[in-house]
Design a protein around this motif. Sequence first.
Motif, PDB file in Angstrom:
ATOM      1  N   PRO A  35       2.161  -5.773  -9.764  1.00 17.29           N
ATOM      2  CA  PRO A  35       1.022  -6.550 -10.251  1.00 17.29           C
ATOM      3  C   PRO A  35      -0.126  -5.640 -10.692  1.00 17.29           C
ATOM      4  O   PRO A  35      -0.205  -4.491 -10.256  1.00 17.29           O
ATOM      5  CB  PRO A  35       0.607  -7.361  -9.014  1.00 17.29           C
ATOM      6  CG  PRO A  35       1.073  -6.549  -7.857  1.00 17.29           C
ATOM      7  CD  PRO A  35       2.299  -5.830  -8.303  1.00 17.29           C
ATOM      8  N   ASP A  36      -0.995  -6.145 -11.545  1.00 16.29           N
ATOM      9  CA  ASP A  36      -2.151  -5.357 -11.988  1.00 16.29           C
ATOM     10  C   ASP A  36      -3.192  -5.286 -10.875  1.00 16.29           C
ATOM     11  O   ASP A  36      -3.922  -4.321 -10.755  1.00 16.29           O
ATOM     12  CB  ASP A  36      -2.774  -5.980 -13.243  1.00 16.29           C
ATOM     13  CG  ASP A  36      -1.831  -5.832 -14.428  1.00 16.29           C
ATOM     14  OD1 ASP A  36      -1.056  -4.855 -14.430  1.00 16.29           O
ATOM     15  OD2 ASP A  36      -1.846  -6.711 -15.315  1.00 16.29           O
ATOM     16  N   GLN A  37      -3.275  -6.343 -10.088  1.00 15.94           N
ATOM     17  CA  GLN A  37      -4.263  -6.344  -9.000  1.00 15.94           C
ATOM     18  C   GLN A  37      -3.749  -5.515  -7.807  1.00 15.94           C
ATOM     19  O   GLN A  37      -2.666  -4.942  -7.875  1.00 15.94           O
ATOM     20  CB  GLN A  37      -4.651  -7.778  -8.590  1.00 15.94           C
ATOM     21  CG  GLN A  37      -3.586  -8.569  -7.867  1.00 15.94           C
ATOM     22  CD  GLN A  37      -2.692  -9.376  -8.799  1.00 15.94           C
ATOM     23  OE1 GLN A  37      -2.400  -8.954  -9.921  1.00 15.94           O
ATOM     24  NE2 GLN A  37      -2.251 -10.526  -8.351  1.00 15.94           N
ATOM     25  N   LYS A  38      -4.552  -5.507  -6.722  1.00 16.94           N
ATOM     26  CA  LYS A  38      -4.236  -4.713  -5.524  1.00 16.94           C
ATOM     27  C   LYS A  38      -2.810  -5.004  -5.025  1.00 16.94           C
ATOM     28  O   LYS A  38      -2.447  -6.168  -4.820  1.00 16.94           O
ATOM     29  CB  LYS A  38      -5.236  -5.139  -4.445  1.00 16.94           C
ATOM     30  CG  LYS A  38      -5.760  -4.032  -3.600  1.00 16.94           C
ATOM     31  CD  LYS A  38      -6.800  -4.620  -2.649  1.00 16.94           C
ATOM     32  CE  LYS A  38      -7.476  -3.572  -1.852  1.00 16.94           C
ATOM     33  NZ  LYS A  38      -8.343  -4.149  -0.820  1.00 16.94           N
ATOM     34  N   LYS A  39      -2.039  -3.944  -4.781  1.00 13.99           N
ATOM     35  CA  LYS A  39      -0.675  -4.143  -4.283  1.00 13.99           C
ATOM     36  C   LYS A  39      -0.667  -4.487  -2.800  1.00 13.99           C
ATOM     37  O   LYS A  39      -1.527  -4.013  -2.053  1.00 13.99           O
ATOM     38  CB  LYS A  39       0.133  -2.851  -4.476  1.00 13.99           C
ATOM     39  CG  LYS A  39       0.411  -2.527  -5.917  1.00 13.99           C
ATOM     40  CD  LYS A  39       1.035  -1.134  -6.015  1.00 13.99           C
ATOM     41  CE  LYS A  39       1.104  -0.721  -7.464  1.00 13.99           C
ATOM     42  NZ  LYS A  39       0.967   0.710  -7.653  1.00 13.99           N
ATOM     43  N   ARG A  40       0.320  -5.265  -2.395  1.00 17.23           N
ATOM     44  CA  ARG A  40       0.532  -5.536  -0.967  1.00 17.23           C
ATOM     45  C   ARG A  40       1.753  -4.719  -0.522  1.00 17.23           C
ATOM     46  O   ARG A  40       2.829  -4.857  -1.094  1.00 17.23           O
ATOM     47  CB  ARG A  40       0.812  -7.028  -0.736  1.00 17.23           C
ATOM     48  CG  ARG A  40      -0.325  -7.967  -1.116  1.00 17.23           C
ATOM     49  CD  ARG A  40       0.206  -9.375  -1.325  1.00 17.23           C
ATOM     50  NE  ARG A  40       1.263  -9.365  -2.337  1.00 17.23           N
ATOM     51  CZ  ARG A  40       2.255 -10.255  -2.392  1.00 17.23           C
ATOM     52  NH1 ARG A  40       2.345 -11.231  -1.525  1.00 17.23           N
ATOM     53  NH2 ARG A  40       3.187 -10.175  -3.338  1.00 17.23           N
ATOM     54  N   ILE A  41       1.545  -3.876   0.486  1.00 16.46           N
ATOM     55  CA  ILE A  41       2.617  -2.989   0.940  1.00 16.46           C
ATOM     56  C   ILE A  41       2.917  -3.279   2.412  1.00 16.46           C
ATOM     57  O   ILE A  41       2.024  -3.194   3.260  1.00 16.46           O
ATOM     58  CB  ILE A  41       2.230  -1.504   0.793  1.00 16.46           C
ATOM     59  CG1 ILE A  41       1.797  -1.187  -0.647  1.00 16.46           C
ATOM     60  CG2 ILE A  41       3.375  -0.595   1.250  1.00 16.46           C
ATOM     61  CD1 ILE A  41       2.876  -1.310  -1.711  1.00 16.46           C
ATOM     62  N   ALA A  42       4.169  -3.630   2.706  1.00 13.48           N
ATOM     63  CA  ALA A  42       4.566  -3.893   4.094  1.00 13.48           C
ATOM     64  C   ALA A  42       5.153  -2.632   4.711  1.00 13.48           C
ATOM     65  O   ALA A  42       5.869  -1.881   4.042  1.00 13.48           O
ATOM     66  CB  ALA A  42       5.592  -5.016   4.133  1.00 13.48           C
ATOM     67  N   SER A  43       4.846  -2.399   5.974  1.00 13.56           N
ATOM     68  CA  SER A  43       5.377  -1.210   6.648  1.00 13.56           C
ATOM     69  C   SER A  43       5.190  -1.300   8.157  1.00 13.56           C
ATOM     70  O   SER A  43       4.297  -1.984   8.650  1.00 13.56           O
ATOM     71  CB  SER A  43       4.665   0.049   6.139  1.00 13.56           C
ATOM     72  OG  SER A  43       5.302   1.200   6.647  1.00 13.56           O
ATOM     73  N   THR A  44       6.047  -0.588   8.842  1.00 12.17           N
ATOM     74  CA  THR A  44       5.850  -0.345  10.271  1.00 12.17           C
ATOM     75  C   THR A  44       4.903   0.848  10.413  1.00 12.17           C
ATOM     76  O   THR A  44       4.238   1.009  11.438  1.00 12.17           O
ATOM     77  CB  THR A  44       7.204   0.045  10.909  1.00 12.17           C
ATOM     78  OG1 THR A  44       8.213  -0.823  10.415  1.00 12.17           O
ATOM     79  CG2 THR A  44       7.170  -0.045  12.410  1.00 12.17           C
ATOM     80  N   PHE A  45       4.911   1.697   9.381  1.00 11.27           N
ATOM     81  CA  PHE A  45       4.150   2.960   9.409  1.00 11.27           C
ATOM     82  C   PHE A  45       2.827   2.775   8.673  1.00 11.27           C
ATOM     83  O   PHE A  45       2.657   3.263   7.552  1.00 11.27           O
ATOM     84  CB  PHE A  45       4.984   4.068   8.764  1.00 11.27           C
ATOM     85  CG  PHE A  45       6.309   4.295   9.442  1.00 11.27           C
ATOM     86  CD1 PHE A  45       6.412   5.145  10.534  1.00 11.27           C
ATOM     87  CD2 PHE A  45       7.448   3.624   9.016  1.00 11.27           C
ATOM     88  CE1 PHE A  45       7.619   5.346  11.171  1.00 11.27           C
ATOM     89  CE2 PHE A  45       8.671   3.819   9.647  1.00 11.27           C
ATOM     90  CZ  PHE A  45       8.758   4.676  10.727  1.00 11.27           C
ATOM     91  N   THR A  46       1.891   2.099   9.302  1.00  8.96           N
ATOM     92  CA  THR A  46       0.651   1.761   8.591  1.00  8.96           C
ATOM     93  C   THR A  46      -0.230   2.995   8.344  1.00  8.96           C
ATOM     94  O   THR A  46      -0.886   3.079   7.315  1.00  8.96           O
ATOM     95  CB  THR A  46      -0.143   0.683   9.355  1.00  8.96           C
ATOM     96  OG1 THR A  46      -0.314   1.128  10.698  1.00  8.96           O
ATOM     97  CG2 THR A  46       0.574  -0.651   9.358  1.00  8.96           C
ATOM     98  N   ASN A  47      -0.237   3.948   9.257  1.00  9.94           N
ATOM     99  CA  ASN A  47      -1.062   5.153   9.042  1.00  9.94           C
ATOM    100  C   ASN A  47      -0.507   6.000   7.894  1.00  9.94           C
ATOM    101  O   ASN A  47      -1.258   6.500   7.051  1.00  9.94           O
ATOM    102  CB  ASN A  47      -1.135   6.009  10.322  1.00  9.94           C
ATOM    103  CG  ASN A  47      -1.877   5.277  11.424  1.00  9.94           C
ATOM    104  OD1 ASN A  47      -2.815   4.531  11.146  1.00  9.94           O
ATOM    105  ND2 ASN A  47      -1.452   5.461  12.664  1.00  9.94           N
TER     106      ASN A  47
END
Length: 207
Positions: free
Chosen positions: A104-116
């Motif tokens: 998407p052009d807007q802010k991406k949503r990223i899923a993870s267990t490794f947030t840092n």
Amino acid sequence: MKPVIALTKGRLEKQFIQFFEQMDYDIAPLKDKGRKLRIETEQFSFFFAKGPDVATYVENGIADLGVIGGDILYEHQPDVYNLFPLPFGQCRMALATKKDYQWPDQKKRIASTFTNITKDYFKNKGESVDIIKLEGSVELAPILGLADGIVDIVETGTTLKENGLVVVDEFLDFSARLIANRSSLKLKRKSLTPVIETMKKGAYSRD
Ligand code: PRP
């Protein structure tokens, strides 16, 4: 006092047993443990926990040594001695998404267990994203529409492939590591040194 060793449950556990088996230790009880979480052998006390918990137990001195994924160490940064890499558990950190996905052009949503790790990765790219914390099976997130992409470890690539995802970028390499509690290394040096040295020899003789 026998050395207390915390082992990461799951894949690393099996690979550790194969590695440790090549040394002259009696580990029959480990191979035959069933659902037991604590195993005593003649020389060691072992217990099994999830990766991040192995770090917590070692940091707090409940275990003298721990076998843990380098990915978990990097993410959680526990206050332990990071002794050396072990010759198994090789994996890499990757950004992945659905095949042919239009970001998407807007802010991406990223899923993870490794947030840092995810936060640092996008910060280094100068990109602001929304991070969604999941506890596992993160590959589901783009498929089900919870996220645009994932940051996760890739070992064989099978999980991504079988779920129609592709790697967009790979950025960190890891293997299993041997860690130690800081005080144990001083106070129990005599009982810990032989096993640490044996593992080190086992790890490096394979290279
Ligand atoms: C890890 C990781 C991926 C998979 C990658 O999950 O989160 O899902 O392994 O391995 P592959 O490239 O060999 O397919 P794990 O099996 O540890 O369980 P989880 O999904 O519950 O974290």
